[in-house]
Design a protein around this motif. Sequence first.
Motif, PDB file in Angstrom:
ATOM      1  N   SER A 223       0.828  -1.210   0.000  1.00 29.53           N
ATOM      2  CA  SER A 223       0.000   0.000   0.000  1.00 29.53           C
ATOM      3  C   SER A 223       0.859   1.257   0.000  1.00 29.53           C
ATOM      4  N   PRO A 224       0.356   2.334  -0.613  1.00 29.41           N
ATOM      5  CA  PRO A 224       1.035   3.622  -0.444  1.00 29.41           C
ATOM      6  C   PRO A 224       0.795   4.156   0.958  1.00 29.41           C
ATOM      7  N   VAL A 225       1.777   4.839   1.506  1.00 33.09           N
ATOM      8  CA  VAL A 225       1.670   5.436   2.836  1.00 33.09           C
ATOM      9  C   VAL A 225       1.579   6.951   2.645  1.00 33.09           C
ATOM     10  N   LEU A 226       0.460   7.540   3.077  1.00 30.71           N
ATOM     11  CA  LEU A 226       0.161   8.938   2.767  1.00 30.71           C
ATOM     12  C   LEU A 226       0.182   9.812   4.007  1.00 30.71           C
ATOM     13  N   ASN A 227       0.526  11.082   3.803  1.00 33.60           N
ATOM     14  CA  ASN A 227       0.395  12.044   4.895  1.00 33.60           C
ATOM     15  C   ASN A 227      -0.989  12.677   4.855  1.00 33.60           C
ATOM     16  N   GLN A 228      -1.234  13.635   5.733  1.00 36.09           N
ATOM     17  CA  GLN A 228      -2.567  14.220   5.867  1.00 36.09           C
ATOM     18  C   GLN A 228      -2.986  15.013   4.627  1.00 36.09           C
ATOM     19  N   GLU A 229      -2.052  15.315   3.753  1.00 33.91           N
ATOM     20  CA  GLU A 229      -2.360  16.031   2.520  1.00 33.91           C
ATOM     21  C   GLU A 229      -2.492  15.098   1.315  1.00 33.91           C
ATOM     22  N   GLY A 230      -2.393  13.799   1.552  1.00 35.93           N
ATOM     23  CA  GLY A 230      -2.515  12.842   0.463  1.00 35.93           C
ATOM     24  C   GLY A 230      -1.244  12.649  -0.326  1.00 35.93           C
ATOM     25  N   LYS A 231      -0.098  13.076   0.218  1.00 37.26           N
ATOM     26  CA  LYS A 231       1.198  12.872  -0.429  1.00 37.26           C
ATOM     27  C   LYS A 231       1.807  11.556   0.070  1.00 37.26           C
ATOM     28  N   CYS A 232       2.584  10.917  -0.785  1.00 36.52           N
ATOM     29  CA  CYS A 232       3.051   9.547  -0.519  1.00 36.52           C
ATOM     30  C   CYS A 232       4.533   9.525  -0.168  1.00 36.52           C
ATOM     31  N   ILE A 233       4.887   8.797   0.912  1.00 32.88           N
ATOM     32  CA  ILE A 233       6.292   8.709   1.333  1.00 32.88           C
ATOM     33  C   ILE A 233       6.935   7.376   0.952  1.00 32.88           C
ATOM     34  N   GLY A 234       6.135   6.371   0.557  1.00 29.88           N
ATOM     35  CA  GLY A 234       6.745   5.107   0.213  1.00 29.88           C
ATOM     36  C   GLY A 234       5.752   3.956   0.210  1.00 29.88           C
ATOM     37  N   VAL A 235       6.313   2.740   0.228  1.00 24.02           N
ATOM     38  CA  VAL A 235       5.548   1.501   0.095  1.00 24.02           C
ATOM     39  C   VAL A 235       5.565   0.743   1.415  1.00 24.02           C
TER      40      VAL A 235
END
Length: 272
Positions: A223-235
Amino acid sequence: MMIEKEFDLREILIKTNYQIVINKDKSFENFPIAYGSGFFLNYQENLFFLTADHNLHYDDHQKNERLGDENYVGILNNISFPEKLSTIITPIGGFYFMESFNISKPDLDFQLFDVAISLVDRTKFEAPFLTDENLINEEDGSDIVSPKELKYEFLEEHIIEPNIEDTYFIYGKIKPELKGLFLHRQGAFKNNLKFIKKTGAYLLLNTENTIKDYKDWAGLSGSPVLNQEGKCIGVLCSVIENTNSIFVKPFKSILPLLQTIPIQEKILREKK
């Protein structure tokens, strides 16, 4: 698909996560041997599908060696034909999977790279990828996500580095169960995850509560790992039961592969 509107984070989480089935049979006519997650990323004018490599090669990661066993991966399109007792599955092939080693160490510190990447051609998709969730806003009763809505792909600008100030989130399907001829799954939101530090080749994030049962996470790998703004940091790669620890492969180590794979594909085409 990108639409200019105000997004609810839950909608982004649902629509960027794709459930995959792993099968020994290329036709996907037999029962899957495993389930997992993945996502699409547009990067430098190419479309990639990313997932955790252990979804494809579970036994390899148990022994930390390449055993040569190949499984087949398909994405559930969430389009069913009850009269035919069938569901559309889009096969995804041509995965690149990697290993790493350190030539300065006597044992080379051999490790499997727990991300698998496929360079895909969207023109070959025979059906769209749709939602099957029905998520209602409890405050006003409006629909956040309805069944049969188109899912999303990440763009290059959605990739970010982690920081300790942000909060992180994961969504996916867990506890798959065949009831008769139908597959039932539970949607799972993992909220309020915090980045702790980089540890080895991974990012360490902590959950609010102890992970008591691995089954509450099984199926979320990739799964993608997202921050509160919907930006992705990795898998998302793994969690450790009876701890608060989850491990994420950062884009910092993935992006060089996304740059290299199209070059390798071009070389292969020219050889043919």
